[in-house]
Motif scaffolding. Structure first.
Motif, PDB file in Angstrom:
ATOM      1  N   ASP A 446     -46.643 -50.424  -8.595  1.00 35.64           N
ATOM      2  CA  ASP A 446     -46.606 -51.124  -7.734  1.00 35.64           C
ATOM      3  C   ASP A 446     -46.555 -52.767  -9.269  1.00 35.64           C
ATOM      4  O   ASP A 446     -46.730 -53.824  -8.975  1.00 35.64           O
ATOM      5  CB  ASP A 446     -45.810 -51.656  -7.335  1.00 35.64           C
ATOM      6  N   GLN A 449     -44.408 -54.918 -11.448  1.00 37.99           N
ATOM      7  CA  GLN A 449     -44.081 -56.175 -10.411  1.00 37.99           C
ATOM      8  C   GLN A 449     -44.479 -57.086  -9.918  1.00 37.99           C
ATOM      9  O   GLN A 449     -43.719 -57.779  -9.834  1.00 37.99           O
ATOM     10  CB  GLN A 449     -43.557 -54.859  -9.538  1.00 37.99           C
ATOM     11  N   LYS A 550     -40.815 -56.864 -19.050  1.00 32.35           N
ATOM     12  CA  LYS A 550     -40.035 -55.759 -18.606  1.00 32.35           C
ATOM     13  C   LYS A 550     -39.902 -54.254 -18.893  1.00 32.35           C
ATOM     14  O   LYS A 550     -40.231 -53.615 -18.908  1.00 32.35           O
ATOM     15  CB  LYS A 550     -38.501 -56.530 -18.324  1.00 32.35           C
ATOM     16  N   GLU A 553     -43.509 -51.825 -17.704  1.00 27.24           N
ATOM     17  CA  GLU A 553     -43.197 -51.540 -16.649  1.00 27.24           C
ATOM     18  C   GLU A 553     -42.511 -50.388 -16.257  1.00 27.24           C
ATOM     19  O   GLU A 553     -42.609 -50.084 -15.042  1.00 27.24           O
ATOM     20  CB  GLU A 553     -41.840 -52.570 -15.707  1.00 27.24           C
TER      21      GLU A 553
END
Length: 556
Positions: A446, A449, A550, A553
């Motif tokens: 992650d 994020q 984005k 990701e």
């Protein structure tokens, strides 16, 4: 008679013995004569009194105060001007009509503490200096447009025809009239005035700020003391409470760190330009570090107009240049056969672009065989502003911070996270601190994020999508933007220097041949020609694309 009494009091305040060397005796005699003639003794005493109020807080001088032997003997400065071969004229000159300027640096978080102690010591007689913020071209145009009815946020380089079409000529006229006018009043970054008698309350606002700016203070011949905030000093003292002169002149690990350009987190030395400079000159001592702090100044200033200078850091390029302002004083003195005080006045003429005085100087130079070379060197003084005393203090601070990074990386990075506010993105400092063990890391995953939400991530793994692919003379990469800056390369063209992270401890410098912003696109894909100059790699991009987080990701 009073000025000689003050001089006696000044001498009694000396904290260092005068070395048994005739050079020291001659310089002290020269300085004391100037101080007595111009009535400066009380100003030195006042600075010493301020430092006596703050014995528990570290300080260093900024600017030219280190040119003065009296400042050294009073322990105002720890720069010995005789040992460092620094002439006095840059600091105190009987031919100038302004007061000598003594600037004191304190840890940034203790600046207000120092100021409050001054206010308590001289209640009603001390105040913070003001700054007058004036209208420049862009702010004047925005203000004129709004006064004639323009609403909302105005785009960059707007035209009056677009926002106030019925008042174009009126807005143009008002815009020109506003240029140079006062826009608002702010606080000076650290200027303090101390008067001999109470200040009229009409001149002081609620924040103990006097409604005079530094130019008005100069005109009124008041003595301003700058109490300045220095984050580098905060960072160093957090690492270790150790005086700058207690660090060794030579240290193998510090030299290796600087030669590799590993200066991230070293406050006032971590810019891409300083990184390339250290790699180019390969410093071997603290003295070389001091030299570097001066060398970077003129090129950094000129870089907006001549960005190619950032690519060429070789010793051949500065061997015959004026590195310190003091060098100009010595050069002018030798050419004209004048004393240093007179030479400094000619230096100031070049620094202030006084064309009449510059023409007069060149007439005096006559048919000197180096006339053209001398003129070109001195002309650069208008883009240069570092004297040897200032460079000495700054170089010592940078050397000490580099020493701490080399020997105590974990402690160094904890201090950097607390005090450093450099030009790199926050993730750079946080990730380097993680790698040094200064902050805990967590399980991988992650990262993208977390970067989106916090501007940093918690594992030691770098952003998975970031990588490099190298072929002979070429590199293709996906990198996370660490730092970027736009420079003017010519009258019409701009280029952008970008530093990108591509892995743990891996950063790549790239050149984009047009202006570019990364505020909403922190990822850059690019391919370009790989160059190597002065021990530094640089990629000149011939194709690139900005990406949002984005877009990457999904790559884990």
């Amino acid at each position: 008679m009073k000025k000689y009494e003050e001089l006696d009091e000044l001498i009694k305040k000396f904290t260092k013995p005068l070395p048994e060397d005739q050079r020291y005796a001659d310089r002290l005699k020269e300085e004391l004569e100037i101080i007595a003639d111009l009535g400066f003794a009380k100003h030195f005493l006042r600075v010493r009194e301020i430092l006596d109020l703050c014995k528990d807080i570290p300080h260093m001088t900024r600017g030219s105060a280190g040119c003065s032997l009296v400042c050294w003997l009073l322990d105002i400065s720890d720069v010995d001007p005789i040992n460092e071969n620094i002439p006095l004229a840059r600091f105190m000159n009987p031919k100038r009509d302004d007061l000598p300027d003594i600037d004191l640096d304190f840890p940034h978080w203790q600046q207000e503490t120092v100021m409050n102690r001054i206010y308590r010591r001289w209640p009603g007689q001390s105040a913070r200096v003001s700054n007058y913020v004036t209208y420049k071209e862009k702010s004047a145009r925005r203000e004129a447009a709004k006064r004639y009815g323009a609403k909302g946020k105005l785009k960059r380089n707007f035209k009056f025809e677009e926002v106030v079409p019925e008042f174009v000529q009126d807005a143009e006229r008002l815009s020109n009239k506003l240029l140079g006018k006062k826009r608002c009043i702010s606080k000076h970054c650290g200027g303090i005035l101390i008067f001999d008698r109470p200040v009229p309350k009409s001149l002081i606002n609620g924040d103990n700020q006097i409604l005079l700016d530094k130019y008005e203070i100069e005109d009124l011949e008041h003595f301003k003391i700058d109490i300045l905030a220095n984050r580098g000093l905060s960072q160093l003292w957090e690492c270790e409470e150790r005086a700058l002169l207690d660090y060794p002149e030579y240290d193998e690990k510090t030299v290796e760190l600087l030669c590799n350009g590993d200066v991230l987190g070293v406050t006032q030395a971590e810019s891409p330009a300083m990184k390339r400079l250290f790699r180019a000159i390969q410093p071997k001592s603290r003295a070389d570090c001091i030299l570097a702090t001066a060398l970077v100044r003129p090129v950094a200033t000129m870089g907006r107009r001549r960005a190619s200078a950032f690519q060429d850091w070789t010793k051949d390029n500065f061997s015959d240049t004026i590195v310190f302002e003091d060098d100009a004083i010595v050069l002018i003195s030798e050419i004209l056969g004048c004393n240093y005080s007179e030479a400094d006045m000619w230096r100031r003429a070049f620094a202030k672009k006084d064309e009449e005085k510059i023409y007069e100087f060149m007439q005096l130079v006559g048919k000197h065989p180096r006339k053209e070379e001398i003129f070109l060197a001195l002309r650069e003084l208008s883009h240069f502003g570092l004297c040897r005393a200032h460079a000495t203090q700054l170089g010592r601070l940078i050397w000490a911070l580099a020493y701490q990074k080399a020997h105590n990386p974990e402690r160094f990075w904890r201090a950097a996270l607390k005090h450093c506010q450099g030009s790199y993105s926050h993730w750079v400092y946080w990730h380097e601190a993680k790698l040094a063990g200064a902050v805990p890391s967590v399980t991988e995953g992650d990262e993208v994020q977390q970067l989106k939400l916090q501007g940093k991530w918690n594992s030691q793994r770098f952003i998975p999508a970031c990588q490099e692919r190298r072929r002979p003379g070429e590199v293709e990469f996906v990198g996370l933007v660490a730092n970027y800056r736009v420079f003017k390369a010519s009258k019409k063209d701009y280029i952008t220097f970008v530093t990108l992270g591509t892995g743990n401890g891996r950063y790549i410098d790239a050149i984009v041949k047009h202006p570019i912003s990364f505020s909403e696109h922190p990822i850059l894909w690019g391919r370009g020609k790989l160059g190597y100059k002065n021990n530094t790699e640089c990629v000149t991009l011939y194709t690139h694309k900005k990406l949002k987080l984005k877009d990457i990701e999904h790559i884990q």
